[in-house]
Scaffold this motif. Structure first.
Motif, PDB file in Angstrom:
ATOM      1  N   ILE A 233      39.127  59.186  21.319  1.00 45.14           N
ATOM      2  CA  ILE A 233      38.047  58.161  21.612  1.00 45.14           C
ATOM      3  C   ILE A 233      37.319  58.297  22.942  1.00 45.14           C
ATOM      4  CG2 ILE A 233      37.676  55.633  21.453  1.00 45.14           C
ATOM      5  CD1 ILE A 233      39.852  55.515  19.609  1.00 45.14           C
ATOM      6  N   PRO A 234      38.060  58.079  24.067  1.00 47.97           N
ATOM      7  CA  PRO A 234      37.230  58.425  25.459  1.00 47.97           C
ATOM      8  C   PRO A 234      36.730  59.905  25.509  1.00 47.97           C
ATOM      9  CG  PRO A 234      39.511  58.158  25.783  1.00 47.97           C
ATOM     10  CD  PRO A 234      39.455  57.726  24.439  1.00 47.97           C
TER      11      PRO A 234
ATOM     12  N   SER B  77      32.691  55.076  34.565  1.00 49.63           N
ATOM     13  CA  SER B  77      34.019  54.232  34.963  1.00 49.63           C
ATOM     14  C   SER B  77      34.664  53.809  33.789  1.00 49.63           C
ATOM     15  CB  SER B  77      33.606  53.290  35.779  1.00 49.63           C
ATOM     16  OG  SER B  77      32.829  53.844  37.093  1.00 49.63           O
ATOM     17  N   ALA B  78      34.098  53.338  32.815  1.00 54.35           N
ATOM     18  CA  ALA B  78      34.844  52.661  31.681  1.00 54.35           C
ATOM     19  C   ALA B  78      35.661  53.724  30.805  1.00 54.35           C
ATOM     20  CB  ALA B  78      33.852  51.873  30.883  1.00 54.35           C
ATOM     21  N   ILE B  79      35.056  55.156  30.691  1.00 54.16           N
ATOM     22  CA  ILE B  79      35.501  55.917  29.907  1.00 54.16           C
ATOM     23  C   ILE B  79      36.864  56.581  30.860  1.00 54.16           C
ATOM     24  CG2 ILE B  79      35.108  58.467  29.355  1.00 54.16           C
ATOM     25  CD1 ILE B  79      32.397  57.480  28.572  1.00 54.16           C
ATOM     26  N   GLY B  80      36.432  56.685  32.146  1.00 53.97           N
ATOM     27  CA  GLY B  80      37.571  57.097  32.969  1.00 53.97           C
ATOM     28  C   GLY B  80      39.066  56.469  32.823  1.00 53.97           C
TER      29      GLY B  80
ATOM     30  N   LEU C  45      32.993  60.455  26.317  1.00 51.33           N
ATOM     31  CA  LEU C  45      32.436  61.334  27.386  1.00 51.33           C
ATOM     32  C   LEU C  45      31.510  62.530  26.899  1.00 51.33           C
ATOM     33  CD1 LEU C  45      32.830  61.515  30.331  1.00 51.33           C
ATOM     34  CD2 LEU C  45      34.554  63.195  29.859  1.00 51.33           C
ATOM     35  N   ILE C  46      31.708  63.235  25.935  1.00 52.93           N
ATOM     36  CA  ILE C  46      31.001  64.125  25.420  1.00 52.93           C
ATOM     37  C   ILE C  46      29.523  63.552  24.997  1.00 52.93           C
ATOM     38  CG2 ILE C  46      30.632  65.577  23.266  1.00 52.93           C
ATOM     39  CD1 ILE C  46      33.761  66.070  23.448  1.00 52.93           C
ATOM     40  N   LEU C  47      29.497  62.654  24.110  1.00 50.33           N
ATOM     41  CA  LEU C  47      28.238  61.715  23.910  1.00 50.33           C
ATOM     42  C   LEU C  47      27.453  61.691  25.096  1.00 50.33           C
ATOM     43  CD1 LEU C  47      26.391  60.369  21.806  1.00 50.33           C
ATOM     44  CD2 LEU C  47      27.463  58.389  22.185  1.00 50.33           C
ATOM     45  N   LEU C  48      28.138  61.101  26.053  1.00 49.32           N
ATOM     46  CA  LEU C  48      27.471  60.533  27.367  1.00 49.32           C
ATOM     47  C   LEU C  48      26.842  62.189  28.169  1.00 49.32           C
ATOM     48  CD1 LEU C  48      26.607  58.517  29.419  1.00 49.32           C
ATOM     49  CD2 LEU C  48      28.847  59.002  30.625  1.00 49.32           C
TER      50      LEU C  48
END
Length: 156
Positions: A24-25, A104-107, A29-32
């Protein structure tokens, strides 16, 4: 062959579950990254990659160090500090201040999943132990009885 010890086969279900939860993260991250690469000019792309990389590393460390029940306010401090710092920097860095929030949320998600994985590896529960209100009880029957009595007291 007589002195050989039997091989121990570890259950990989726990690792498989961990990898599925990390998808999920990773997908976010890939989408970002896709959004950044498609919308950012080539000359400032290295700055964007640095912001994303540093953001994931710092917030991932915060997520894993705070653990599964750690203080959530610490990630908010990291987000606001990163925003403030990026807004103080010159032009190409200021444009990536708002990227800092989802990074930051993904990390933090990565760090929390790592913390859950480490916790679960250390505290493996036995199928013969019942847990009621965070307390391990050796007998499943006693655990059920205590849970039902706690439930009955909650209604009264």
């Amino acid at each position: 062959m007589e002195n050989s010890e039997p091989a121990v086969v570890r259950d990989s279900g726990e690792s498989r579950e961990f990898m599925l939860r990390m998808l999920i993260p990773a997908a976010l991250l890939i989408l970002l990254f896709v959004l950044i690469v498609s919308n950012v000019p080539g000359e400032v792309l290295p700055a964007a990659v640095v912001v994303v990389g540093v953001g994931v590393l710092i917030s991932g460390a915060v997520g894993s160090l705070t653990g599964i029940r750690g203080p959530a306010w610490l990630i908010y401090g990291v987000i606001f500090a990163g925003l403030g710092l990026l807004l103080l920097f010159p032009a190409p860095w200021q444009g990536f201040a708002l990227v800092w929030v989802p990074v930051s949320a993904i990390g933090y998600l990565f760090g929390k999943e790592i913390a859950f994985f480490v916790y679960n590896r250390r505290h493996q529960a036995s199928p013969s132990i019942g847990i009621v209100a965070g307390e391990a009880i050796e007998s499943v029957g006693k655990a059920k009885q205590q849970a039902l009595s706690r439930l009955g007291r909650g209604r009264a």
